[in-house]
Design a protein around this motif. Structure first.
Motif, PDB file in Angstrom:
ATOM      1  N   LYS A  10       0.830  -1.212   0.000  1.00  0.00           N
ATOM      2  CA  LYS A  10       0.000   0.000   0.000  1.00  0.00           C
ATOM      3  C   LYS A  10       0.864   1.263   0.000  1.00  0.00           C
ATOM      4  O   LYS A  10       0.536   2.239  -0.673  1.00  0.00           O
ATOM      5  CB  LYS A  10      -0.964  -0.003   1.186  1.00  0.00           C
ATOM      6  N   VAL A  11       1.972   1.227   0.738  1.00  0.00           N
ATOM      7  CA  VAL A  11       2.892   2.368   0.740  1.00  0.00           C
ATOM      8  C   VAL A  11       3.488   2.545  -0.653  1.00  0.00           C
ATOM      9  O   VAL A  11       3.566   3.668  -1.171  1.00  0.00           O
ATOM     10  CB  VAL A  11       4.012   2.166   1.794  1.00  0.00           C
ATOM     11  N   LEU A  12       3.891   1.448  -1.280  1.00  0.00           N
ATOM     12  CA  LEU A  12       4.458   1.520  -2.631  1.00  0.00           C
ATOM     13  C   LEU A  12       3.423   2.039  -3.641  1.00  0.00           C
ATOM     14  O   LEU A  12       3.754   2.862  -4.503  1.00  0.00           O
ATOM     15  CB  LEU A  12       4.977   0.152  -3.060  1.00  0.00           C
ATOM     16  N   ALA A  13       2.188   1.568  -3.539  1.00  0.00           N
ATOM     17  CA  ALA A  13       1.133   2.022  -4.457  1.00  0.00           C
ATOM     18  C   ALA A  13       0.900   3.525  -4.306  1.00  0.00           C
ATOM     19  O   ALA A  13       0.723   4.233  -5.303  1.00  0.00           O
ATOM     20  CB  ALA A  13      -0.153   1.247  -4.208  1.00  0.00           C
ATOM     21  N   LYS A  14       0.947   4.003  -3.088  1.00  0.00           N
ATOM     22  CA  LYS A  14       0.766   5.440  -2.844  1.00  0.00           C
ATOM     23  C   LYS A  14       1.947   6.223  -3.419  1.00  0.00           C
ATOM     24  O   LYS A  14       1.775   7.221  -4.109  1.00  0.00           O
ATOM     25  CB  LYS A  14       0.627   5.695  -1.335  1.00  0.00           C
ATOM     26  N   ASN A  15       3.170   5.725  -3.160  1.00  0.00           N
ATOM     27  CA  ASN A  15       4.364   6.443  -3.606  1.00  0.00           C
ATOM     28  C   ASN A  15       4.543   6.409  -5.119  1.00  0.00           C
ATOM     29  O   ASN A  15       4.904   7.414  -5.729  1.00  0.00           O
ATOM     30  CB  ASN A  15       5.617   5.877  -2.930  1.00  0.00           C
ATOM     31  N   TYR A  16       4.313   5.256  -5.733  1.00  0.00           N
ATOM     32  CA  TYR A  16       4.552   5.114  -7.173  1.00  0.00           C
ATOM     33  C   TYR A  16       3.384   5.611  -8.017  1.00  0.00           C
ATOM     34  O   TYR A  16       3.589   6.149  -9.097  1.00  0.00           O
ATOM     35  CB  TYR A  16       4.817   3.647  -7.535  1.00  0.00           C
ATOM     36  N   LEU A  17       2.171   5.380  -7.532  1.00  0.00           N
ATOM     37  CA  LEU A  17       0.989   5.631  -8.373  1.00  0.00           C
ATOM     38  C   LEU A  17       0.037   6.676  -7.815  1.00  0.00           C
ATOM     39  O   LEU A  17      -0.931   7.036  -8.474  1.00  0.00           O
ATOM     40  CB  LEU A  17       0.208   4.315  -8.575  1.00  0.00           C
ATOM     41  N   ASP A  18       0.280   7.094  -6.579  1.00  0.00           N
ATOM     42  CA  ASP A  18      -0.646   7.981  -5.871  1.00  0.00           C
ATOM     43  C   ASP A  18      -2.037   7.354  -5.786  1.00  0.00           C
ATOM     44  O   ASP A  18      -3.052   8.026  -5.925  1.00  0.00           O
ATOM     45  CB  ASP A  18      -0.703   9.362  -6.540  1.00  0.00           C
ATOM     46  N   VAL A  19      -2.053   6.032  -5.582  1.00  0.00           N
ATOM     47  CA  VAL A  19      -3.300   5.269  -5.432  1.00  0.00           C
ATOM     48  C   VAL A  19      -3.368   4.782  -3.992  1.00  0.00           C
ATOM     49  O   VAL A  19      -2.448   4.121  -3.512  1.00  0.00           O
ATOM     50  CB  VAL A  19      -3.338   4.066  -6.411  1.00  0.00           C
ATOM     51  N   VAL A  20      -4.454   5.115  -3.301  1.00  0.00           N
ATOM     52  CA  VAL A  20      -4.601   4.668  -1.915  1.00  0.00           C
ATOM     53  C   VAL A  20      -5.694   3.615  -1.761  1.00  0.00           C
ATOM     54  O   VAL A  20      -5.781   2.946  -0.732  1.00  0.00           O
ATOM     55  CB  VAL A  20      -4.882   5.841  -0.952  1.00  0.00           C
ATOM     56  N   GLU A  21      -6.502   3.441  -2.790  1.00  0.00           N
ATOM     57  CA  GLU A  21      -7.579   2.454  -2.743  1.00  0.00           C
ATOM     58  C   GLU A  21      -7.945   2.060  -4.160  1.00  0.00           C
ATOM     59  O   GLU A  21      -7.969   2.890  -5.058  1.00  0.00           O
ATOM     60  CB  GLU A  21      -8.803   3.012  -2.016  1.00  0.00           C
ATOM     61  N   SER A  22      -8.224   0.771  -4.322  1.00  0.00           N
ATOM     62  CA  SER A  22      -8.645   0.256  -5.624  1.00  0.00           C
ATOM     63  C   SER A  22      -9.374  -1.054  -5.387  1.00  0.00           C
ATOM     64  O   SER A  22      -9.077  -1.780  -4.431  1.00  0.00           O
ATOM     65  CB  SER A  22      -7.433   0.015  -6.531  1.00  0.00           C
TER      66      SER A  22
END
Length: 96
Positions: A10-22
């Protein structure tokens, strides 16, 4: 190096993609919790990196899911190969 868990993902998704939920997070969580899947945070990050300008986060998440599924299949093949090799070694030992 430790393997990537869901919280690290989840941290990586936020940092790389600016995605916090999917909606894809549930499947990713399920795959990351499979014991045989051993993917480092660096490998997860590599799969999350957009490969072209304008590539959407959902596409990157789907690519990660495919990579996790491939890792699961590869782990299954490794186990099957180990079992086969052990059986062959046992048979050779019995013949001696």
């Amino acid at each position: 190096m430790s393997y990537c868990g869901f919280e690290a993902f989840k941290v990586l998704a936020k940092n790389y993609l600016d995605v916090v939920e999917s909606e894809l997070f549930d499947e990713i969580k399920r795959l990351l919790e499979v014991e045989e899947i051993k993917m480092t945070p660096a490998d997860v990050g590599e799969n999350l990196l957009p490969k072209s300008e304008g590539e959407e986060g959902e596409t990157c998440l789907r690519r990660l899911i495919e990579a996790l599924k491939e890792e699961k299949e590869e782990a299954k093949r490794r186990v099957e190969e180990e079992v086969k090799q052990k059986k062959e070694e046992e048979e050779e030992g019995e013949e001696s």
